[in-house]
Design an enzyme around this catalytic site. Structure first.
Site, PDB file in Angstrom:
ATOM      1  N   LEU A 108       0.861  -1.185   0.000  1.00 19.28           N
ATOM      2  CA  LEU A 108       0.000   0.000   0.000  1.00 19.28           C
ATOM      3  C   LEU A 108       0.897   1.235   0.000  1.00 19.28           C
ATOM      4  O   LEU A 108       1.852   1.305   0.781  1.00 19.28           O
ATOM      5  CB  LEU A 108      -0.915   0.030   1.229  1.00 19.28           C
ATOM      6  CG  LEU A 108      -2.195  -0.810   1.198  1.00 19.28           C
ATOM      7  CD1 LEU A 108      -2.897  -0.745   2.554  1.00 19.28           C
ATOM      8  CD2 LEU A 108      -3.142  -0.360   0.101  1.00 19.28           C
ATOM      9  N   ASP A 109       0.595   2.208  -0.851  1.00 13.18           N
ATOM     10  CA  ASP A 109       1.363   3.445  -0.890  1.00 13.18           C
ATOM     11  C   ASP A 109       1.262   4.187   0.444  1.00 13.18           C
ATOM     12  O   ASP A 109       0.303   3.987   1.195  1.00 13.18           O
ATOM     13  CB  ASP A 109       0.851   4.359  -2.007  1.00 13.18           C
ATOM     14  CG  ASP A 109       1.102   3.772  -3.391  1.00 13.18           C
ATOM     15  OD1 ASP A 109       2.060   3.004  -3.529  1.00 13.18           O
ATOM     16  OD2 ASP A 109       0.327   4.086  -4.314  1.00 13.18           O
TER      17      ASP A 109
END
Length: 430
Positions: free
Chosen positions: A69-70
């Site tokens: 996940l960014d």
């Protein structure tokens, strides 16, 4: 000869340890040695920061995660530890559900709010879009007259705002009577171009490797990054809400401001705002789908540009953010002075539970396997054969987790060898 059903590619029921079908020996241990943590990642830290927090809380090094996940994203991050790290590559391939906000009218280098602004849509473009026909046919008349009948049609709207000031010419595109029109227009493009089995070009700033180097590293070095389109499946792409307003161009990702606020903002020398539409969406998709790319492509299809300002992953396969075993985390900022005397700060992730409470929320190895793939109950002799690398007499499809029903021990991950026989792919020690 035993059989197990082939794993389904559809949406799974949520995996909750406390509600799982009872299997002897599957209760969570006081001190887990192998299993999964389902973490609700906060904004502002990386997926690796969550792994580091889990290593510290579990006091072990063998920890990994199933799908990056960014830093700007929140939501489900499945963390494996011990033998369960061998399940992570399988969990990565599960379908996923996201909730996001796409800002239409501005495009960025990274296709999200962490990048630099590339372009902002002119007011005239919004007016042009309003005049174009919707794929579903002519629109019905609104309270103030026809909202959109055909290309080039006039939009009969009031020209004076509630405060008595004049609208900018493009503001009639953002009047309340036009909200359903925009929702329909956006929904039509999504249905026609961005749903089902489609080809998607990943974002330039992504973790995809090109000749051994990450695409985002090459992009940051100014290299020309060309990524090939990939076949993905978007099973659902729904519009939840549409909001109109203005967004600053010098600081991305800020909340929308109203027309009155925009006039006050643009009077200052240090700021500028442009008209945008924020679209809240929910997307269910196959592994490998980039939600940032969907936002980019939606903006491109409209001819206005687009980027993500919010992203939340709510589900990975059967691991859901609403499950009671989900572990929350928070961000702490550490400030320090580097060797050159410069003041620096860095965020780190901290799990909100530790000790026995963490152990109670962890999924055991058996529960982890149950949420990852089909289970196959085997005998003690089967377990011996698997640990010696021998085949066992079961007719299976795909990869399954072989376990001993009396103890709940997961012995191996096995795969089809031929009809009526299965062979070990990954074997776990006794």
């Amino acid at each position: 000869m035993g059989t197990v059903p082939e794993a389904s590619g559809g949406e799974q029921a949520p995996i909750v340890a406390a509600q799982a079908a009872p299997v002897a020996g599957s209760a969570a241990p006081a001190t887990p040695t192998s299993g999964l943590l389902v973490v609700d990642k906060p904004r502002g830290v990386t997926s690796h920061d969550i792994v580091a927090a889990a290593r510290g809380a579990l006091h072990m090094k063998k920890v990994g995660h199933a799908g990056t996940l960014d830093p700007m994203a929140t939501g489900v991050l499945v963390v494996g530890f011990g033998n369960a790290t061998r399940l992570l590559n399988h969990i990565v391939e599960h379908d996923k559900t996201y909730e996001a906000t796409i800002r239409l009218g501005q495009s960025t280098t990274t296709d999200d709010a962490d990048g630099e602004l590339l372009s902002a849509t002119s007011p005239e473009r919004w007016q042009e879009l309003l005049a174009l026909p919707v794929a579903g046919g002519p629109q019905s008349a609104g309270e103030n007259g026809p909202v959109n009948a055909a290309k080039g049609s006039a939009v009969a709207t009031a020209k004076v705002a509630d405060d008595g000031s004049a609208y900018h010419p493009h503001q009639e595109a953002f009047l309340p009577d036009c909200q359903q029109l925009w929702r329909d227009r956006i929904g039509d493009i999504i249905a026609l171009q961005l749903t089902g089995s489609i080809e998607q070009v990943p974002n330039t700033f992504s973790a995809i490797k090109i000749n051994g180097q990450r695409a985002y590293d090459l992009a940051r070095d100014g290299k020309d990054v060309q990524l090939k389109a990939r076949r993905i499946t978007v099973s659902a792409f729904g519009v939840l809400d549409v909001r109109f307003g203005y967004a600053p161009t010098r600081q991305l990702g800020l909340p929308l401001v109203s027309a009155a606020d925009e006039r006050a903002t643009t009077e200052r020398d240090d700021a500028e705002a442009t008209p945008v539409i924020d679209v809240d969406v929910r997307v269910s998709c196959s592994a490998g789908t980039y939600i940032r790319a969907l936002g980019r492509d939606l903006g491109a299809a409209l001819g206005v540009g687009g980027h993500l300002i919010r992203l939340r992953r709510t589900r990975v396969g059967g691991f859901d953010v609403s499950s009671p075993n989900v572990i929350t985390a928070h961000v702490e900022t550490r400030e320090y002075t580097d060797r050159n005397g410069n003041h620096q700060s860095r965020n780190r992730a901290v799990l909100d539970v530790i000790g026995d409470e963490l152990a109670g929320k962890a999924l055991t190895m058996l529960d982890a396997a149950r949420g990852t793939m089909p289970l196959l109950a085997i005998t003690d002799q089967d377990a011996v054969n698997l640990r010696y690398g021998r085949r066992i007499s079961y007719d299976i499809h795909g990869t399954v987790a072989a376990y001993l029903p009396q103890s709940g021990e997961v012995v191996a991950l096995v795969e089809r060898a031929k009809r009526g026989e299965a062979k070990p792919a990954t074997v776990f020690g006794a």
